[in-house]
Design a protein around this motif. Structure first.
Motif, PDB file in Angstrom:
ATOM      1  N   GLY A  12       0.833  -1.198   0.000  1.00 22.94           N
ATOM      2  CA  GLY A  12       0.000   0.000   0.000  1.00 22.94           C
ATOM      3  C   GLY A  12       0.865   1.244   0.000  1.00 22.94           C
ATOM      4  O   GLY A  12       1.710   1.417   0.875  1.00 22.94           O
ATOM      5  N   GLY A  14      -0.167   4.481   0.263  1.00 27.25           N
ATOM      6  CA  GLY A  14      -0.823   5.682   0.790  1.00 27.25           C
ATOM      7  C   GLY A  14       0.180   6.437   1.648  1.00 27.25           C
ATOM      8  O   GLY A  14       1.373   6.092   1.672  1.00 27.25           O
ATOM      9  N   GLU A  35       1.515  -1.396  -4.894  1.00 27.37           N
ATOM     10  CA  GLU A  35       0.330  -0.535  -4.867  1.00 27.37           C
ATOM     11  C   GLU A  35      -0.647  -0.977  -5.958  1.00 27.37           C
ATOM     12  O   GLU A  35      -0.278  -1.100  -7.123  1.00 27.37           O
ATOM     13  N   GLY A  41      -2.356   6.871  -2.412  1.00 31.18           N
ATOM     14  CA  GLY A  41      -3.449   6.286  -1.641  1.00 31.18           C
ATOM     15  C   GLY A  41      -4.700   7.139  -1.596  1.00 31.18           C
ATOM     16  O   GLY A  41      -4.914   8.019  -2.436  1.00 31.18           O
ATOM     17  N   THR A  42      -5.505   6.837  -0.587  1.00 29.87           N
ATOM     18  CA  THR A  42      -6.777   7.552  -0.421  1.00 29.87           C
ATOM     19  C   THR A  42      -6.527   9.045  -0.318  1.00 29.87           C
ATOM     20  O   THR A  42      -7.202   9.863  -0.965  1.00 29.87           O
ATOM     21  N   GLY A 148      -4.814   0.683   4.307  1.00 27.00           N
ATOM     22  CA  GLY A 148      -5.775   1.773   4.369  1.00 27.00           C
ATOM     23  C   GLY A 148      -7.193   1.365   4.704  1.00 27.00           C
ATOM     24  O   GLY A 148      -7.437   0.386   5.424  1.00 27.00           O
TER      25      GLY A 148
END
Ligand code: FAD
Ligand code: NAD
Length: 464
Positions: A12, A14, A35, A41-42, A148
């Motif tokens: 991830g 983020g 990723e 990310g968010t 996340g």
């Protein structure tokens, strides 16, 4: 099938994951980051950054509209403004693009290998990733889970059609005429206010007795006042039951029973859930804390060699917490002695006016057994606030009555988000009221209200 081995694998990219990988790379650790979507990310792609861009565009449009309506005392006159939402979104996408490619660049600069695709655990040291060019196996000595969170879906109002999450709200191409926001928390109020400023009729439906229930009533009052002045309807102690039969309204249940609220679009923002299942995570023997991955003060999970950081580990689900955890874990993996020793995780709600909080509120401090002094200074007595034509709100300091040690700092008002650095620095450094009161604050600035709040708590504010 390709196979690579590394010292550190981060899942991830983020704020938690990319910060961890960049710091690990800087420390010379052989690092791979996987990723599934875009680096950032968010936060960078569908959260913090696009929402703040939309909020800013809405503020500028609203200010211009007010001038066109002749409602300004500064003598500025403009013709009737209009908004091209597609243009606003394209501008916002440009900012997101700059930042996500910036993150890729930083990862490359730190010699981190980026693997694009969804990772799935085979075991605690190995993941398989479906990439565009086939399956990739990554083996690692240490793994960091930074997967996340996702928006919570309500069974009564599943996402689809006119029921949207913040992700879709941040990419709308047409302004909803009537927008119902279910959930009067961070996202509901930040985006609800932005859409109201852009011209939508907005109604907020909140299950608890107050919008923004995580902040105390004094901080929230100026926000609710302005929401109401702006024509945003607020239903508290009210829950969404479902869509009406025709699908053009939502049915809510509150103190006055059931009623239908007509809607063109329904934004459901009732919290986020961690991505702690799926991707083979459920097959690992990881302890949970509710739906979150349980971690200790070094972000270690219950499995040796596996760390977890960011939203997947629980509240507060904030980007700066994820970044701080990521940086710390990279240093631990590099052999440095680090543990989570933060005195506060500051928070900001980018409403109108903004709310900022660091440390304990007066009631939280009392609940922890402290005898406290509270000093509050209103912006109505602040020259800079007057020149900026926005005097709503105040700065508040909470200190121990016996030692004057600052336990908490809060503010509500226009632009107060930028006071957050001073607030958290004061708490991290173990500041006393005398330190803030004895620091020269530039005149005329809103930050003078911080010095005055400290003086007030000591019993001798100068300007009130
Ligand atoms: P995320 O940012 O969610 O990143 C996780 C990444 O992991 C994602 O890119 C995902 O694609 C990837 N991933 C997941 N599973 C896999 C897998 N199996 N394989 C490969 N990749 C995977 N916070 C603030 O502090 N300030 C704000 O102003 C703010 N505004 C927000 C506004 C909105 C609308 C939203 C939704 C959130 C906002 N937040 C804000 C919260 C903030 O976005 C999160 O706290 C932050 O992004 C968490 O970072 P993270 O690294 O834990 O996870
Ligand atoms: P939130 O927890 O901030 O607010 C959710 C709200 O929905 C709460 O007030 C809750 O009482 C209400 N609610 C829950 N179920 C309901 C129901 N059935 N009907 C009506 N109301 C209901 O969650 P969010 O706004 O979705 O944001 C998610 C997370 O993202 C936040 O917790 C925060 O960590 C992060 N975020 C941060 C910022 C920021 O830092 N400025 C901005 C946006 C999001």
């Amino acid at each position: 099938m390709k196979e690579i081995s590394c010292k550190l694998l981060v899942i991830g990219a983020g704020p938690g994951g990319y910060a961890c990988a960049i710091r690990a790379g800087q420390l010379g650790i052989d690092t791979v980051i996987v990723e599934a979507a875009k680096p950032g990310g968010t936060c960078l792609t569908i959260g913090c950054i696009p929402s703040k861009a939309l909020i800013h565009a809405a503020e500028v449009f609203d200010a211009t509209r007010q001038m066109a309506g002749g409602r300004n005392a500064m003598g500025i006159r403009v013709d009737q403004p209009s908004i091209d939402l597609a243009g606003t979104m394209a501008w916002k996408d440009g900012i997101v693009g700059r930042l996500t490619s910036g993150v890729s660049g930083l990862l490359q600069k730190a010699r981190v290998k980026i693997v694009s695709g969804r990772a799935r655990f085979r075991d605690g040291k190995t993941v398989e990733v479906e990439t565009e060019t086939g399956q990739q196996i990554v083996r690692a000595e240490t793994v960091v889970i930074a997967t996340g969170s996702d928006p919570v879906e309500l069974a009564a109002l599943p996402f689809g059609g006119q029921v949207i999450s913040s992700t879709e709200a941040l990419s709308l191409r047409q302004m909803p005429k009537r927008l119902i926001v279910v959930g009067g928390g961070y996202i509901g109020l930040e985006l609800g206010t932005a859409f109201a400023k852009l011209g939508s009729e907005v109604t907020v439906v909140e299950a608890t007795a107050q919008v923004l229930p995580i902040y105390d009533a004094d901080l929230v009052k100026p926000v609710t006042r302005r929401l109401t002045e702006r024509g945003i309807k607020i239903f508290t102690n009210t829950k969404a039951i479902g869509l009406s039969e025709k699908g053009d309204a939502i049915v809510v249940e509150g103190p006055e029973g059931q009623q239908e609220l007509p809607a063109d679009q329904i934004l459901v923002a009732v919290g986020r859930r961690p991505r702690s299942v799926g991707s083979g995570l459920e097959d690992l023997d990881l302890d949970r804390s509710g739906p979150y991955l349980r971690i200790d003060d070094r972000c270690r999970t219950s499995m040796r060699g596996i760390y977890a950081i960011g939203d997947v580990t629980g509240e507060p689900m904030l980007a700066h917490r994820a970044i701080a955890q990521g940086e710390m874990v990279a240093e631990i993996v590099a052999g440095k002695k680090r543990a989570w020793d933060k005195r506060c995780i500051p928070s900001i709600c980018f409403t109108d006016p903004e709310i900022v909080s660091a440390g304990l509120s007066p009631s939280e401090a009392r609940a922890q057994g402290y005898d406290v002094k509270v000093g509050q200074f209103p912006f109505t007595a602040n020259g800079r606030a007057m020149t900026m034509q926005d005097e709503d709100g105040f700065v508040r300091v909470v200190a121990r009555a016996d030692t004057n040690l600052v336990l908490g700092l809060q503010a509500v008002g226009s632009g107060v988000s930028e006071l957050s650095a001073a607030f958290s620095m004061a708490i991290e450094m173990g500041t006393r009221l005398e330190d803030i009161a004895g620091t020269i604050h530039v005149h005329p600035t809103r930050s003078e209200a911080l010095q005055e709040a400290a003086l007030k708590a000591m019993g001798h504010a100068l300007h009130i």
